[in-house]
Design a protein around this motif. Sequence first.
Motif, PDB file in Angstrom:
ATOM      1  N   SER A 134     -14.823 -62.392  10.700  1.00  0.00           N
ATOM      2  CA  SER A 134     -15.032 -63.792  10.307  1.00  0.00           C
ATOM      3  C   SER A 134     -16.530 -64.020  10.164  1.00  0.00           C
ATOM      4  O   SER A 134     -17.279 -63.836  11.119  1.00  0.00           O
ATOM      5  CB  SER A 134     -14.510 -64.746  11.370  1.00  0.00           C
ATOM      6  N   ASP A 135     -16.881 -64.449   8.982  1.00  0.00           N
ATOM      7  CA  ASP A 135     -18.304 -64.624   8.667  1.00  0.00           C
ATOM      8  C   ASP A 135     -18.828 -65.910   9.296  1.00  0.00           C
ATOM      9  O   ASP A 135     -18.264 -66.977   9.088  1.00  0.00           O
ATOM     10  CB  ASP A 135     -18.457 -64.664   7.134  1.00  0.00           C
ATOM     11  N   LEU A 167     -16.451 -60.800   4.363  1.00  0.00           N
ATOM     12  CA  LEU A 167     -17.368 -61.877   4.774  1.00  0.00           C
ATOM     13  C   LEU A 167     -17.411 -62.930   3.678  1.00  0.00           C
ATOM     14  O   LEU A 167     -17.887 -62.665   2.576  1.00  0.00           O
ATOM     15  CB  LEU A 167     -18.763 -61.295   5.032  1.00  0.00           C
ATOM     16  N   ASN A 169     -19.035 -65.676   3.090  1.00  0.00           N
ATOM     17  CA  ASN A 169     -20.288 -66.211   2.556  1.00  0.00           C
ATOM     18  C   ASN A 169     -21.199 -65.149   1.956  1.00  0.00           C
ATOM     19  O   ASN A 169     -22.350 -65.423   1.623  1.00  0.00           O
ATOM     20  CB  ASN A 169     -21.046 -66.974   3.644  1.00  0.00           C
ATOM     21  N   VAL A 170     -20.678 -63.952   1.858  1.00  0.00           N
ATOM     22  CA  VAL A 170     -21.478 -62.859   1.278  1.00  0.00           C
ATOM     23  C   VAL A 170     -21.026 -62.608  -0.152  1.00  0.00           C
ATOM     24  O   VAL A 170     -19.842 -62.373  -0.404  1.00  0.00           O
ATOM     25  CB  VAL A 170     -21.333 -61.565   2.107  1.00  0.00           C
ATOM     26  N   LEU A 246     -23.166 -56.452   9.629  1.00  0.00           N
ATOM     27  CA  LEU A 246     -21.831 -56.939  10.006  1.00  0.00           C
ATOM     28  C   LEU A 246     -21.872 -57.611  11.376  1.00  0.00           C
ATOM     29  O   LEU A 246     -21.280 -58.673  11.589  1.00  0.00           O
ATOM     30  CB  LEU A 246     -20.824 -55.782  10.032  1.00  0.00           C
ATOM     31  N   ARG A 249     -23.669 -61.061  11.378  1.00  0.00           N
ATOM     32  CA  ARG A 249     -22.959 -62.157  10.701  1.00  0.00           C
ATOM     33  C   ARG A 249     -21.660 -62.542  11.380  1.00  0.00           C
ATOM     34  O   ARG A 249     -21.052 -63.543  11.011  1.00  0.00           O
ATOM     35  CB  ARG A 249     -22.666 -61.775   9.244  1.00  0.00           C
ATOM     36  N   THR A 250     -21.221 -61.743  12.325  1.00  0.00           N
ATOM     37  CA  THR A 250     -19.892 -62.029  12.891  1.00  0.00           C
ATOM     38  C   THR A 250     -19.908 -62.296  14.385  1.00  0.00           C
ATOM     39  O   THR A 250     -18.851 -62.505  14.965  1.00  0.00           O
ATOM     40  CB  THR A 250     -18.911 -60.864  12.621  1.00  0.00           C
TER      41      THR A 250
END
Lengths: 255, 472
Positions: A134-135, A167, A169-170, A246, A249-250
């Motif tokens: 989950s971003d 992700l 938002n990536v 990763l 961002r998570t």
Amino acid sequence: MSLRKTYPKKPEQVYFFGTCLVDMLYPEAGLAGMQLLRREGVNVIYPQNQTCCGQPAWNSGYRDEARRVALTQMACFPQAYPIVVPSGSCAGMMRHHYPALFHGTPQHDAALAFSDRVFELTEFLSRVLKITLSDLGEPVKVALHVSCSARREMGVAGEHQALLEQLKNVELVAQGRSEECCGFGGTFAVKHPEISAAMVEEKATELVATGADSLVSGDCGCLMNITGHLEHRNEKLRGSHIASFLWERTHAADS
Amino acid sequence: MQQTVEFHDRADRALHNPQIRSNFRYAMDGLMYKRKLSFPDLDELNRLRLRSAEIRANALVNLPELLEQLERRCNENGIQVHWAESVEEANAIVLGIMNRHNAKLLIKGKSMVSEEMELNRYLEQHGIECLESDLGEYILQLAGEPPSHIVAPAIHKSRQQIAQLFKEKFPEIPYTDDVDTLTRNARQILRRKFYDAPVGLSGVNFAVAETGTICLVENEGNGRMCTTVPPVHIAVTGIEKVVEKLSDIPPLLSILPRSATGQHITTYFNMITSPRKPDEKDGPDEVHLVLLDNGRSRIYRDEELIATLRCIRCGACMNHCPVYTRIGGHAYGTTIPGPIGSILEPQKAGLDRHGDLPTASTLCGACGEVCPVRIPIPELLNRLRFERVRQDHTGVTIGQGSQRNPWEARIWKGWSWMHANPAIYRLSIRIATGLRRLLPKRLGAWTRVRSAPRLAAKSLHTLAREKGFDHE
């Protein structure tokens, strides 16, 4: 050589082989890799006697020297747990070249059994742990550089990409000649610096042209080469290892 | 290690030549794109590669028997077979045939083996004119240059450079850089020569042992002219080009042009099984097949290196090689450049002469991935890197151990000792990270185009221990 056909069930424990480049230059990437594994409920063991997979000597023709170092690594991971490696290059060495390195020696069977336990990190996260991410980060444009060994030896280009695509938002941006080598090649960059320079210049130009905010790669050799050149050129684009990216961002800031 | 200096010099010159850089980049991008389009079905490609590799590997396993069978069939069909252990012998055989016919002009189709023999230079020393009839080879003959690519020999030249060359050599022809007009001009010049030449020469793509058939793949029709118009045809080939059966040809013919240029089939495919028969309207009165060894039987003796000889000369490995794309074919200093040349040529001429070529690769694997006969080129490059520094001299490769540098060997011994002693390794890393601010900002050639890598304050060994990752 490519992705294996079958994968084991999620294990309780894994070994982590950090690689020498990560150890010295990108330890946060190794730590992030281990934290990602641990968050999935796997106990991660980092044997303190690990050093280097032996690839530099192997690729330079110094096979006795490479074998001696490889034997030291094999002794570090005595249990039958999977060995997870945050590098397509080092994983490729241990998975695909150890059998050749020990061909015709008494350790050949041991090398075969060992190589069968080696997994590249993104391969292990996707295929064995079936991780869902989950971003939590801000929207960002990312260019992915898949190392040649991750792409061709380990066959994990798809795994790199699939993890980033989880992700929300990536935004992954496309680049020209994405399958072309960045010019690192280990001792190649030392033996043929001018050719290596020409290769990294063109690679960097393609990456900058994507307009990405960030460069992500699963191999620190490529990162050291490409980001070293980007810095030298005073480009804004910066790079990080896929494990660091990763993880950052998570995970919630306080965890 | 004279050769290393020469390779570096040639590569550097190419790297700093913007015309060379852009010509190769543009051409290789195009060839890669065309190949990809010609293999839309990757499963079919993989099946075809497996089949083609099997055909070539099988032929090599039985090489001595197949060559003898080829000779018998050729003899039965009226093709005269000549064996040459060296290029000197091969050249002498061709000269002997020329002299028997009192021939002063040889018209040539494209043949990399004739390049390997340096046949043109040899025959010219003996008063015989050689004329290249393949357009690319003809351009290079005009320019006095060797090929830079095995399929597209003049690929290092742009259209404008070729136009300029024609202007210099044929001032009577109006200048043009239109490709079709240039081609038409060359065709007119060459066409007359086909009727004058008493002897034509060609290479061989495949020689079929079962039937004694010489197979020749080409696009321009000049190959068919060389092999049918002059009264005498000489085909020169390396001994490795033999295949067992006629039914081996369709898979190879399906994969060769697609791998090379992205064509599904070449414009011409010639199968030559005999001289002209009494009831036939055309064809030569005599056909000769020259089988050249020149080190190939030595490569054959090594169970791993023998895979080098599977090559069907499609050029896909060079088209996809990021090093070849940057430095071009001439930098290699060998008849065959690129990844296949970097494994083949040091084995033929010796690692003492071309010992640097196996190092001229990042081992990115692009060559091995596209090779239609699945030659494990990266693995063989690695193997030759071992051969060039090995000390026991028990291998088959000429010049083994010749590139072993005592300093380099000592560095690897030290490296190995440190990385095989974890306590020493950890201590070294602790010292290095502790002193990281004192480390130099400039690291030789690396920092000419890059900033220096920065050591972390704490190694992963330390961080792992601190975060509790070091025990079960």
